[in-house]
Scaffold this motif. Structure first.
Motif, PDB file in Angstrom:
ATOM      1  N   GLN A  80     -78.477 -41.756  17.167  1.00 36.27           N
ATOM      2  CA  GLN A  80     -77.520 -42.726  17.702  1.00 36.27           C
ATOM      3  C   GLN A  80     -76.243 -42.737  16.865  1.00 36.27           C
ATOM      4  O   GLN A  80     -75.180 -43.087  17.345  1.00 36.27           O
ATOM      5  CB  GLN A  80     -78.157 -44.118  17.717  1.00 36.27           C
ATOM      6  CG  GLN A  80     -77.281 -45.202  18.333  1.00 36.27           C
ATOM      7  CD  GLN A  80     -77.953 -46.554  18.330  1.00 36.27           C
ATOM      8  OE1 GLN A  80     -78.998 -46.735  17.686  1.00 36.27           O
ATOM      9  NE2 GLN A  80     -77.381 -47.510  19.026  1.00 36.27           N
ATOM     10  N   TYR A  81     -76.361 -42.340  15.597  1.00 35.90           N
ATOM     11  CA  TYR A  81     -75.218 -42.339  14.689  1.00 35.90           C
ATOM     12  C   TYR A  81     -75.052 -40.941  14.093  1.00 35.90           C
ATOM     13  O   TYR A  81     -75.380 -40.716  12.920  1.00 35.90           O
ATOM     14  CB  TYR A  81     -75.420 -43.378  13.592  1.00 35.90           C
ATOM     15  CG  TYR A  81     -75.715 -44.752  14.135  1.00 35.90           C
ATOM     16  CD1 TYR A  81     -74.749 -45.454  14.854  1.00 35.90           C
ATOM     17  CD2 TYR A  81     -76.963 -45.343  13.958  1.00 35.90           C
ATOM     18  CE1 TYR A  81     -75.008 -46.708  15.370  1.00 35.90           C
ATOM     19  CE2 TYR A  81     -77.234 -46.597  14.476  1.00 35.90           C
ATOM     20  CZ  TYR A  81     -76.261 -47.275  15.178  1.00 35.90           C
ATOM     21  OH  TYR A  81     -76.516 -48.516  15.689  1.00 35.90           O
ATOM     22  N   PRO A  82     -74.561 -39.999  14.868  1.00 33.56           N
ATOM     23  CA  PRO A  82     -74.486 -38.605  14.401  1.00 33.56           C
ATOM     24  C   PRO A  82     -73.561 -38.392  13.215  1.00 33.56           C
ATOM     25  O   PRO A  82     -73.697 -37.400  12.510  1.00 33.56           O
ATOM     26  CB  PRO A  82     -73.974 -37.854  15.640  1.00 33.56           C
ATOM     27  CG  PRO A  82     -73.268 -38.885  16.456  1.00 33.56           C
ATOM     28  CD  PRO A  82     -74.027 -40.162  16.230  1.00 33.56           C
ATOM     29  N   SER A  83     -72.637 -39.326  12.975  1.00 35.89           N
ATOM     30  CA  SER A  83     -71.719 -39.121  11.846  1.00 35.89           C
ATOM     31  C   SER A  83     -72.424 -39.241  10.503  1.00 35.89           C
ATOM     32  O   SER A  83     -71.808 -39.021   9.458  1.00 35.89           O
ATOM     33  CB  SER A  83     -70.554 -40.119  11.912  1.00 35.89           C
ATOM     34  OG  SER A  83     -71.009 -41.452  12.016  1.00 35.89           O
ATOM     35  N   THR A 140     -67.905 -39.624  17.155  1.00 43.86           N
ATOM     36  CA  THR A 140     -67.322 -40.914  16.787  1.00 43.86           C
ATOM     37  C   THR A 140     -67.812 -41.304  15.408  1.00 43.86           C
ATOM     38  O   THR A 140     -68.991 -41.160  15.091  1.00 43.86           O
ATOM     39  CB  THR A 140     -67.728 -41.988  17.815  1.00 43.86           C
ATOM     40  OG1 THR A 140     -67.300 -41.579  19.108  1.00 43.86           O
ATOM     41  CG2 THR A 140     -67.097 -43.326  17.470  1.00 43.86           C
ATOM     42  N   LEU A 141     -66.919 -41.829  14.593  1.00 42.13           N
ATOM     43  CA  LEU A 141     -67.257 -42.174  13.216  1.00 42.13           C
ATOM     44  C   LEU A 141     -67.719 -43.633  13.162  1.00 42.13           C
ATOM     45  O   LEU A 141     -67.011 -44.531  12.705  1.00 42.13           O
ATOM     46  CB  LEU A 141     -66.060 -41.934  12.299  1.00 42.13           C
ATOM     47  CG  LEU A 141     -66.281 -42.019  10.790  1.00 42.13           C
ATOM     48  CD1 LEU A 141     -67.509 -41.218  10.368  1.00 42.13           C
ATOM     49  CD2 LEU A 141     -65.064 -41.518  10.051  1.00 42.13           C
ATOM     50  N   GLY A 159     -61.430 -49.163  19.101  1.00 39.93           N
ATOM     51  CA  GLY A 159     -62.640 -48.373  18.906  1.00 39.93           C
ATOM     52  C   GLY A 159     -62.699 -47.699  17.550  1.00 39.93           C
ATOM     53  O   GLY A 159     -61.792 -47.820  16.727  1.00 39.93           O
ATOM     54  N   ASP A 160     -63.789 -46.982  17.328  1.00 39.71           N
ATOM     55  CA  ASP A 160     -63.967 -46.274  16.059  1.00 39.71           C
ATOM     56  C   ASP A 160     -63.192 -44.959  16.062  1.00 39.71           C
ATOM     57  O   ASP A 160     -62.995 -44.351  17.108  1.00 39.71           O
ATOM     58  CB  ASP A 160     -65.449 -45.974  15.824  1.00 39.71           C
ATOM     59  CG  ASP A 160     -66.251 -47.242  15.591  1.00 39.71           C
ATOM     60  OD1 ASP A 160     -65.683 -48.201  15.051  1.00 39.71           O
ATOM     61  OD2 ASP A 160     -67.440 -47.270  15.959  1.00 39.71           O
TER      62      ASP A 160
END
Length: 206
Positions: A80-83, A140-141, A159-160
């Motif tokens: 869900q948070y690939p960064s 997205t970061l 947004g991010d």
């Protein structure tokens, strides 16, 4: 589930009275059985954790949080948070940071080996940002929102920001360059890649 709980309670009651009887009548046997049960429990717990937690860490049976394969302990492609891929990439590396913005300084300094500010000319920054499509990794970061304590007061209202990484040339690179554009998007690449982009006709010797 209620049935399993009742069975577990009954088993513990039987075990309690069995061990109590051993303690009263055969202390040496009690010590051997207790030690065997303790070691067996530890072994079963270890086997369970290895089977269910590795290589994937999963939240609520749906959201993968990490992967210990490929030395990317906190990263998984479909997370869900690939960064989170930034953590293993930054670790033990020096990052040359675009001095025109200090937005990422605390974050990069915390999770990399060290940071060094450098002056990046508008022309060099334009060269990097204009070839964003050639960066092999883009996402997205989300970390800006999730780890707001690692960033100054967030000036980003829409947004991010995005993170662009040239992952294909990071192997063996101990120095990275971080470029930040006017929208706070982060471009991360090896130092040699940076000079190939900004000085394609020069022999940098790097």
């Amino acid at each position: 589930m209620f049935k399993e709980a009742i069975i577990t309670i009954i088993m513990f009651i039987i075990l309690f009275f069995f061990l109590r009887l051993l303690l009263l009548k055969k202390r040496q046997a009690f010590q051997i059985v207790s030690l065997t049960l303790l070691l067996g429990s530890l072994l079963l717990n270890l086997c369970y954790n290895l089977k269910n937690l590795f290589p994937d860490f999963v939240l609520d049976e749906t959201v993968p949080l990490g992967d210990c394969s490929g030395n990317l302990f906190l990263y998984k492609p479909d997370s869900q948070y690939p960064s989170q891929i930034l953590f293993p990439i930054l670790q033990n590396r020096t990052v040359l940071v675009d001095s025109s913005s200090d937005f990422y300084d605390l974050f990069l300094n915390t999770f990399s080996g060290q940071i060094q500010p450098i002056i990046i000319s508008p022309a060099d920054k334009e060269a990097v940002t204009s070839c964003r499509d050639s960066f092999s990794y883009q996402s997205t970061l989300h970390l800006v929102t999730l780890m707001n304590y690692a960033f100054p007061d967030n000036p980003i209202s829409d947004g991010d920001p995005l993170v662009y990484i040239r992952t294909d040339t990071l192997t063996g690179a101990d120095t990275l360059v971080a470029v930040i554009d006017e929208n706070f998007n982060l471009y991360l690449m090896s130092e040699s890649d940076f000079y190939q982009i900004t000085q394609p006709d020069a022999d940098t010797g790097r």
